[in-house]
Design a protein around this motif. Sequence first.
Motif, PDB file in Angstrom:
ATOM      1  N   TYR A  16       0.804  -1.223   0.000  1.00 47.51           N
ATOM      2  CA  TYR A  16       0.000   0.000   0.000  1.00 47.51           C
ATOM      3  C   TYR A  16       0.839   1.276   0.000  1.00 47.51           C
ATOM      4  O   TYR A  16       0.371   2.329  -0.426  1.00 47.51           O
ATOM      5  CB  TYR A  16      -0.915   0.020   1.227  1.00 47.51           C
TER       6      TYR A  16
ATOM      7  N   SER B 235       2.278   0.561   5.701  1.00 47.17           N
ATOM      8  CA  SER B 235       1.623  -0.330   4.741  1.00 47.17           C
ATOM      9  C   SER B 235       1.256  -1.659   5.400  1.00 47.17           C
ATOM     10  O   SER B 235       0.149  -2.172   5.224  1.00 47.17           O
ATOM     11  CB  SER B 235       2.542  -0.569   3.544  1.00 47.17           C
TER      12      SER B 235
ATOM     13  N   ASP C 273      -6.588  -4.836  -0.961  1.00 51.82           N
ATOM     14  CA  ASP C 273      -7.518  -3.894  -1.603  1.00 51.82           C
ATOM     15  C   ASP C 273      -8.934  -3.987  -1.046  1.00 51.82           C
ATOM     16  O   ASP C 273      -9.902  -3.599  -1.708  1.00 51.82           O
ATOM     17  CB  ASP C 273      -7.572  -4.123  -3.130  1.00 51.82           C
TER      18      ASP C 273
ATOM     19  N   LYS D  96      -1.676  -1.330   7.765  1.00 52.07           N
ATOM     20  CA  LYS D  96      -2.944  -1.231   7.043  1.00 52.07           C
ATOM     21  C   LYS D  96      -3.430  -2.620   6.631  1.00 52.07           C
ATOM     22  O   LYS D  96      -4.625  -2.930   6.736  1.00 52.07           O
ATOM     23  CB  LYS D  96      -2.784  -0.336   5.818  1.00 52.07           C
TER      24      LYS D  96
END
Length: 298
Positions: A221, A228, A297, A231
């Motif tokens: 990300y 990243s 995603d 997340k």
Amino acid sequence: MLYSERNGFRKNKEKTDKIERIAYKLLLDCCEKYKRNLTYQFPKKEYHSFTDKSYTTFDETNFINTLKLLIPDLYINEAGKVDLPSEENYNQLALIDYIEFFAQNIMDIRVTWNNSIYRNFEYIDCLSTKNIRDNFRDEINNIFNLAGLTFELTANGNIERINECCSFVDEIQKDIEKVNEDGLEKLLEEAVKLYKDPNPVSQKYAVEKLWDAFERLKTYYDANKRQSANKLVDSMATNNEYFLQIFSNEFHVLTKIGNECRIRHHEMDKIEISEEYYDYLFQRCISLIGLAIKYLDK
């Protein structure tokens, strides 16, 4: 299934990637049985003077000479025949190459006598079909199974290493194909391919490639690896504090293993890894990655 196996009196055969001499000989004999199915590649024209007829047979000399170039470590005896090596420390990867050569190249043939009564010689007609490959694969895999070997000859003619984890890895492969990042997808595919390679050395490189994929996953990300990864962990935990802690710890531990062990780094102070640990390390890391890519995603 025999009586002792059917009634639970036979011990389970220990799985191994070492092809012992008995299994080696059985595998060679199986290939020998299908050798004439390579006639389209190694045809030899013969003439039978009594019947004044020409016919096609298998060219053994051309076959052996080709093998010497194609698989130079394959043992060929003084009589010019592929044979069981006399020494104990033989190259079993050469035998695997030999089996794959048959699996990928044999074709259907039709063999008939020139005369049903006198049988002076046999005609070999080379056909354009490949149905015989299924029979060959079944026989080879049966020998692998009887010998307790951790190998499987696949439908595409390649020999792969198999174990209890491989079915799980096969499932993960389906998700790998959906990864929307070419670099990560390529690293994961290379890691899985190496993991299934029958060469024992490949397990080391499979783990190395997998940790490369793990590090790349952590920047999916953002270039800031910590942000990243956090997340991704948040997404995996789906607002469950318990699993948030579990996944955070697992990311931390696998990162620590990659930094401290001789996987991606090879400085003198890095910890050596025993060959027996590679399966465990691969399975632990691929389990986390396999779960993580399901949440990308999201």
